[in-house]
Write a protein that holds these residues in place. Structure first.
Motif, PDB file in Angstrom:
ATOM      1  N   SER A  79     -29.487  73.043 -38.468  1.00  0.00           N
ATOM      2  CA  SER A  79     -30.108  71.847 -37.893  1.00  0.00           C
ATOM      3  C   SER A  79     -29.089  70.727 -37.739  1.00  0.00           C
ATOM      4  N   LEU A  80     -29.461  69.706 -36.975  1.00  0.00           N
ATOM      5  CA  LEU A  80     -28.620  68.509 -36.864  1.00  0.00           C
ATOM      6  C   LEU A  80     -28.532  67.793 -38.206  1.00  0.00           C
ATOM      7  N   ALA A  81     -29.607  67.830 -38.968  1.00  0.00           N
ATOM      8  CA  ALA A  81     -29.598  67.200 -40.295  1.00  0.00           C
ATOM      9  C   ALA A  81     -28.542  67.848 -41.183  1.00  0.00           C
ATOM     10  N   GLN A  82     -28.382  69.157 -41.078  1.00  0.00           N
ATOM     11  CA  GLN A  82     -27.366  69.850 -41.871  1.00  0.00           C
ATOM     12  C   GLN A  82     -25.967  69.432 -41.423  1.00  0.00           C
ATOM     13  N   VAL A  83     -25.750  69.252 -40.118  1.00  0.00           N
ATOM     14  CA  VAL A  83     -24.453  68.780 -39.608  1.00  0.00           C
ATOM     15  C   VAL A  83     -24.143  67.407 -40.207  1.00  0.00           C
ATOM     16  N   GLN A  84     -25.139  66.532 -40.218  1.00  0.00           N
ATOM     17  CA  GLN A  84     -24.953  65.191 -40.766  1.00  0.00           C
ATOM     18  C   GLN A  84     -24.663  65.242 -42.270  1.00  0.00           C
ATOM     19  N   ASP A  85     -25.386  66.073 -43.000  1.00  0.00           N
ATOM     20  CA  ASP A  85     -25.161  66.200 -44.444  1.00  0.00           C
ATOM     21  C   ASP A  85     -23.751  66.710 -44.740  1.00  0.00           C
ATOM     22  N   VAL A  86     -23.313  67.709 -43.990  1.00  0.00           N
ATOM     23  CA  VAL A  86     -21.977  68.272 -44.168  1.00  0.00           C
ATOM     24  C   VAL A  86     -20.917  67.217 -43.864  1.00  0.00           C
ATOM     25  N   SER A  87     -21.100  66.487 -42.784  1.00  0.00           N
ATOM     26  CA  SER A  87     -20.143  65.444 -42.405  1.00  0.00           C
ATOM     27  C   SER A  87     -20.036  64.382 -43.495  1.00  0.00           C
ATOM     28  N   THR A  88     -21.165  63.962 -44.024  1.00  0.00           N
ATOM     29  CA  THR A  88     -21.167  62.961 -45.081  1.00  0.00           C
ATOM     30  C   THR A  88     -20.449  63.483 -46.325  1.00  0.00           C
ATOM     31  N   LYS A  89     -20.722  64.717 -46.688  1.00  0.00           N
ATOM     32  CA  LYS A  89     -20.089  65.305 -47.870  1.00  0.00           C
ATOM     33  C   LYS A  89     -18.576  65.403 -47.679  1.00  0.00           C
ATOM     34  N   LEU A  90     -18.138  65.828 -46.498  1.00  0.00           N
ATOM     35  CA  LEU A  90     -16.700  65.942 -46.243  1.00  0.00           C
ATOM     36  C   LEU A  90     -16.015  64.572 -46.282  1.00  0.00           C
ATOM     37  N   MET A  91     -16.615  63.594 -45.625  1.00  0.00           N
ATOM     38  CA  MET A  91     -15.975  62.282 -45.521  1.00  0.00           C
ATOM     39  C   MET A  91     -15.984  61.509 -46.845  1.00  0.00           C
ATOM     40  N   THR A  92     -16.720  61.992 -47.835  1.00  0.00           N
ATOM     41  CA  THR A  92     -16.706  61.361 -49.150  1.00  0.00           C
ATOM     42  C   THR A  92     -15.908  62.186 -50.155  1.00  0.00           C
ATOM     43  N   ASP A  93     -15.293  63.269 -49.695  1.00  0.00           N
ATOM     44  CA  ASP A  93     -14.465  64.110 -50.553  1.00  0.00           C
ATOM     45  C   ASP A  93     -13.004  63.653 -50.444  1.00  0.00           C
ATOM     46  N   ALA A  94     -12.424  63.220 -51.540  1.00  0.00           N
ATOM     47  CA  ALA A  94     -11.064  62.657 -51.536  1.00  0.00           C
ATOM     48  C   ALA A  94     -10.023  63.656 -51.025  1.00  0.00           C
ATOM     49  N   ALA A  95     -10.130  64.917 -51.420  1.00  0.00           N
ATOM     50  CA  ALA A  95      -9.149  65.920 -50.984  1.00  0.00           C
ATOM     51  C   ALA A  95      -9.227  66.134 -49.473  1.00  0.00           C
ATOM     52  N   TYR A  96     -10.437  66.160 -48.929  1.00  0.00           N
ATOM     53  CA  TYR A  96     -10.612  66.344 -47.483  1.00  0.00           C
ATOM     54  C   TYR A  96     -10.031  65.152 -46.722  1.00  0.00           C
ATOM     55  N   VAL A  97     -10.350  63.957 -47.163  1.00  0.00           N
ATOM     56  CA  VAL A  97      -9.853  62.749 -46.483  1.00  0.00           C
ATOM     57  C   VAL A  97      -8.318  62.697 -46.547  1.00  0.00           C
ATOM     58  N   ALA A  98      -7.747  63.049 -47.676  1.00  0.00           N
ATOM     59  CA  ALA A  98      -6.284  63.071 -47.801  1.00  0.00           C
ATOM     60  C   ALA A  98      -5.668  64.105 -46.864  1.00  0.00           C
ATOM     61  N   GLN A  99      -6.304  65.268 -46.763  1.00  0.00           N
ATOM     62  CA  GLN A  99      -5.793  66.331 -45.884  1.00  0.00           C
ATOM     63  C   GLN A  99      -5.871  65.916 -44.416  1.00  0.00           C
ATOM     64  N   LEU A 100      -6.905  65.161 -44.044  1.00  0.00           N
ATOM     65  CA  LEU A 100      -7.001  64.666 -42.661  1.00  0.00           C
ATOM     66  C   LEU A 100      -5.754  63.895 -42.277  1.00  0.00           C
ATOM     67  N   GLY A 101      -5.292  63.030 -43.165  1.00  0.00           N
ATOM     68  CA  GLY A 101      -4.113  62.211 -42.888  1.00  0.00           C
ATOM     69  C   GLY A 101      -2.849  63.023 -42.689  1.00  0.00           C
ATOM     70  N   LYS A 102      -2.774  64.182 -43.325  1.00  0.00           N
ATOM     71  CA  LYS A 102      -1.572  65.016 -43.212  1.00  0.00           C
ATOM     72  C   LYS A 102      -1.396  65.624 -41.825  1.00  0.00           C
ATOM     73  N   GLY A 103      -2.463  65.645 -41.027  1.00  0.00           N
ATOM     74  CA  GLY A 103      -2.369  66.221 -39.693  1.00  0.00           C
ATOM     75  C   GLY A 103      -2.029  65.212 -38.608  1.00  0.00           C
ATOM     76  N   ALA A 104      -1.923  63.951 -38.969  1.00  0.00           N
ATOM     77  CA  ALA A 104      -1.743  62.891 -37.964  1.00  0.00           C
ATOM     78  C   ALA A 104      -0.503  63.080 -37.091  1.00  0.00           C
ATOM     79  N   ASP A 105       0.588  63.552 -37.656  1.00  0.00           N
ATOM     80  CA  ASP A 105       1.816  63.718 -36.868  1.00  0.00           C
ATOM     81  C   ASP A 105       1.835  65.034 -36.079  1.00  0.00           C
ATOM     82  N   LEU A 106       0.792  65.845 -36.217  1.00  0.00           N
ATOM     83  CA  LEU A 106       0.709  67.120 -35.497  1.00  0.00           C
ATOM     84  C   LEU A 106      -0.204  67.047 -34.281  1.00  0.00           C
ATOM     85  N   ILE A 107      -1.050  66.014 -34.218  1.00  0.00           N
ATOM     86  CA  ILE A 107      -2.114  65.933 -33.212  1.00  0.00           C
ATOM     87  C   ILE A 107      -1.880  64.752 -32.280  1.00  0.00           C
ATOM     88  N   VAL A 108      -2.029  64.991 -30.986  1.00  0.00           N
ATOM     89  CA  VAL A 108      -1.916  63.928 -29.986  1.00  0.00           C
ATOM     90  C   VAL A 108      -3.003  62.885 -30.267  1.00  0.00           C
TER      91      VAL A 108
END
Length: 120
Positions: A79-108
């Motif tokens: 469901s869309l609700a599950q997409v929203q729940d997953v997104s919220t969980k990921l964006m509040t996970d410190a390891a995930y947020v830190a890993q996002l930053g590591k890709g900045a120099d690889l992506i246009v």
């Protein structure tokens, strides 16, 4: 609910012999010039981290037609609700947020795009 009372999209999906639907989330990003191999490694690292954080199996792909430097992550949800729940969980996970930053120099810059599809 009678068939006539069902919303038309639901009737159409049912007419295809299905009835079971899913929500498909797709995120695409374009690699910086010369960075496709590094972005693929990063994409696989993100895949493993997402599985660890939320327990969802995410597929990683490399575009075959068009822009060959485009990578995608995709996952199926109930469901869309599950997409929203997953997104919220990921964006509040410190390891995930830190890993996002590591890709900045690889992506246009501004090449990351999200799509949500109805699958049946």
């Amino acid at each position: 609910m009678t068939d006539a009372a069902k919303p038309s999209l639901r009737r159409f999906i049912d007419s295809l012999g299905g009835g079971s639907t899913m929500v498909i989330f797709i995120r695409t990003a374009v690699a910086m010039p010369g960075k496709i191999p590094q972005l693929m490694i990063y994409a696989k690292e993100m895949q493993a981290l997402i599985k660890k954080v939320i327990g969802v199996e995410v597929a990683v792909g490399l575009r075959l037609g068009g822009n060959a430097a485009e990578v995608c992550w995709s996952a199926n949800y109930d469901s869309l609700a599950q997409v929203q729940d997953v997104s919220t969980k990921l964006m509040t996970d410190a390891a995930y947020v830190a890993q996002l930053g590591k890709g900045a120099d690889l992506i246009v810059a501004e090449s990351v795009h999200d799509q949500i599809w109805l699958g049946f």
